[in-house]
Scaffold this motif. Structure first.
Motif, PDB file in Angstrom:
ATOM      1  N   ASP A  87       1.544 -12.586  11.355  1.00  0.00           N
ATOM      2  CA  ASP A  87       0.159 -12.134  11.266  1.00  0.00           C
ATOM      3  C   ASP A  87       0.040 -10.615  11.430  1.00  0.00           C
ATOM      4  N   ILE A  88       0.709  -9.891  10.548  1.00  0.00           N
ATOM      5  CA  ILE A  88       0.694  -8.421  10.652  1.00  0.00           C
ATOM      6  C   ILE A  88      -0.294  -7.837   9.651  1.00  0.00           C
ATOM      7  N   ARG A  89      -1.149  -6.988  10.160  1.00  0.00           N
ATOM      8  CA  ARG A  89      -2.166  -6.347   9.340  1.00  0.00           C
ATOM      9  C   ARG A  89      -1.664  -4.972   8.926  1.00  0.00           C
ATOM     10  N   TYR A  90      -1.674  -4.712   7.647  1.00  0.00           N
ATOM     11  CA  TYR A  90      -1.236  -3.409   7.146  1.00  0.00           C
ATOM     12  C   TYR A  90      -2.382  -2.738   6.383  1.00  0.00           C
ATOM     13  N   ALA A  91      -2.511  -1.448   6.588  1.00  0.00           N
ATOM     14  CA  ALA A  91      -3.497  -0.687   5.806  1.00  0.00           C
ATOM     15  C   ALA A  91      -2.769   0.262   4.860  1.00  0.00           C
ATOM     16  N   PHE A  92      -3.224   0.326   3.626  1.00  0.00           N
ATOM     17  CA  PHE A  92      -2.633   1.228   2.629  1.00  0.00           C
ATOM     18  C   PHE A  92      -3.738   1.995   1.916  1.00  0.00           C
ATOM     19  N   ASP A  93      -3.348   2.962   1.111  1.00  0.00           N
ATOM     20  CA  ASP A  93      -4.355   3.716   0.368  1.00  0.00           C
ATOM     21  C   ASP A  93      -5.060   2.840  -0.661  1.00  0.00           C
ATOM     22  N   HIS A  94      -4.327   1.855  -1.143  1.00  0.00           N
ATOM     23  CA  HIS A  94      -4.948   0.903  -2.056  1.00  0.00           C
ATOM     24  C   HIS A  94      -4.122  -0.381  -2.069  1.00  0.00           C
ATOM     25  N   VAL A  95      -4.789  -1.501  -2.048  1.00  0.00           N
ATOM     26  CA  VAL A  95      -4.091  -2.782  -2.201  1.00  0.00           C
ATOM     27  C   VAL A  95      -4.650  -3.462  -3.450  1.00  0.00           C
ATOM     28  N   PHE A  96      -3.751  -3.833  -4.336  1.00  0.00           N
ATOM     29  CA  PHE A  96      -4.152  -4.528  -5.559  1.00  0.00           C
ATOM     30  C   PHE A  96      -3.787  -5.995  -5.410  1.00  0.00           C
ATOM     31  N   ASP A  97      -4.756  -6.872  -5.493  1.00  0.00           N
ATOM     32  CA  ASP A  97      -4.414  -8.284  -5.373  1.00  0.00           C
ATOM     33  C   ASP A  97      -3.952  -8.828  -6.721  1.00  0.00           C
ATOM     34  N   GLU A  98      -3.624 -10.103  -6.742  1.00  0.00           N
ATOM     35  CA  GLU A  98      -3.006 -10.684  -7.934  1.00  0.00           C
ATOM     36  C   GLU A  98      -3.924 -10.698  -9.149  1.00  0.00           C
ATOM     37  N   ASN A  99      -5.208 -10.534  -8.922  1.00  0.00           N
ATOM     38  CA  ASN A  99      -6.128 -10.528 -10.067  1.00  0.00           C
ATOM     39  C   ASN A  99      -6.380  -9.143 -10.632  1.00  0.00           C
TER      40      ASN A  99
END
Ligand code: ADP
Ligand code: MG
Length: 371
Positions: A87-99
């Protein structure tokens, strides 16, 4: 003044793209008897039983191995049995999901770099991740749904047209691979002899002697060049996938421009956009502590390792950036630090089949981000 000039903080953007589950991943954990699994979590894709271990929360946050999926019993990955979810939460400049579409990925990783390059700043975009996670799909894409390179060229052609009354813009493209610390021209006119090329540095930057330059006129030409180049990436008769996954494909787009009204003696502003489909990261071990140098293991890819160490050194404002440690980093010496913008696209599969690999990849990306 005697003050040491601090290296400017690097301009690195770290993004993550989660690809859709593939059919194998969808089927892998499918139970023989559905009644054993009364709780079908909504995170399942297409009513399949492939367990997803990445939960994209929003444009910036994802959770790896989330707790809230009510389906721990579905895990059949031995290494994960009886373990609590990380259950690790990561923050990035942008996350692109599968859609996410190819266009969305392009717009949020590369499109804005074209103006920087037109203004004379080098920029680099690279796809990082294990084999099969979507690097080539992201960078090259398919004829039906092109990736970053064709979209970049399309945008550049539009700009040339848009500015044509005021500016002279010239571009040339080269495509090479770094494989086993050897550089080869993927677009050499005679591809039967993929002669190793030498790198040298001069006052204009880094030069690959004998590398062919190309001037595609439209996106179809670009796609043809990419197909040709990708076919030339190193493959062995056996284990083709493993071997080709150890080659880095580097596309470099040199853009020169000057005002039409400019004095005849005015120089062109020139800069390079590098777009890189990196070797698979599955053999690169990630050091546990941030700031620690990556340690070389058996068979590890030297250029991939060195790139990580350079990014790390740039992010920590290190004095010494170890560009000289590999061919790839020597090539990118003027494309990573200083005023250069660097965008990392981290490609991952959402499936529990690749649990450790995905965890390592996210740790690597997070390290680049957090320092
Ligand atoms: P890599 O280059 O990292 O080894 P690929 O780009 O070849 O991985 O992707 C592996 C497979 O998954 C390919 O068949 C590719 O078309 C497919 N794929 C990857 N990403 C996506 C995506 N976002 N959407 C649809 N298919 C994808
Ligand atoms: Mg690939």
């Amino acid at each position: 003044s005697g003050n040491l000039q601090k290296q400017e903080k690097s301009n690195i953007l770290v993004t993550v793209r989660v690809r859709p589950l593939n059919s194998k991943e969808k089927q892998f954990l499918e139970p023989e008897n559905e009644s054993n699994f009364p709780e079908i979590d909504s995170t399942y894709n297409n009513n399949s039983f492939g367990k997803k271990i990445i939960n994209v929360i929003d444009r910036n946050i994802l959770v790896f191995d989330p707790l809230n999926s009510n389906n721990k019993e579905l895990f059949r990955i031995p290494s994960h049995n009886n373990r609590r979810n990380k259950d690790i939460r990561y923050a990035f400049d942008h996350v692109f999901d599968e859609n996410c579409t190819q266009q969305e990925v392009f717009e949020n990783t590369t499109k804005f770099l074209i103006d920087d390059v037109l203004n004379g700043y080098n920029a680099t975009v690279f796809a990082y991740g294990a084999t099969g996670c979507g690097k080539t799909y992201t960078i090259t894409g398919t004829a039906e749904d092109p990736g970053i390179i064709p979209r970049t060229m399309n945008e550049l052609f539009k700009k040339i047209e848009e500015y044509k009354d005021n500016k002279i813009i010239e571009s040339s493209l080269s495509y090479l691979e770094v494989y086993n610390e050897t550089i080869r021209d993927l677009l050499a006119p005679d591809t039967k002899t993929l002669t190793p090329l030498n790198l040298r540095e001069d006052s204009n930057g880094v030069i690959v002697s004998g590398l062919s330059e190309h001037h595609p006129n439209n996106v179809d030409d670009v796609i043809k060049l990419l197909i040709k180049g990708n076919n030339n990436r190193t493959k062995a008769a056996t284990e083709a996938n493993k071997v080709s996954s150890r080659s880095h494909a580097v596309l470099q787009l040199q853009i020169k421009q000057k005002e039409r009204e400019a004095n005849i003696t005015t120089d062109y502003t020139s800069a390079v956009l590098s777009i890189i489909d990196l070797a698979g990261s599955e053999r690169a071990s990630v050091s546990k502590n941030q700031g620690e140098r990556l340690v070389e293991g058996a068979n590890i890819n030297r250029s991939l390792l060195a790139l990580g160490n350079c990014i790390n050194a740039l992010c920590t404002n290190s004095f010494h950036i170890p560009y000289r440690d590999s061919k790839l980093t020597r090539l990118l010496k003027f494309s990573l630090g200083g005023n250069c913008k660097v965008v990392m696209i981290t490609n991952v599969s959402p499936s529990s089949l690749h649990y450790e690999e995905t965890h390592n990849t996210l740790k690597y990306a997070n390290r680049a981000k957090n320092i």
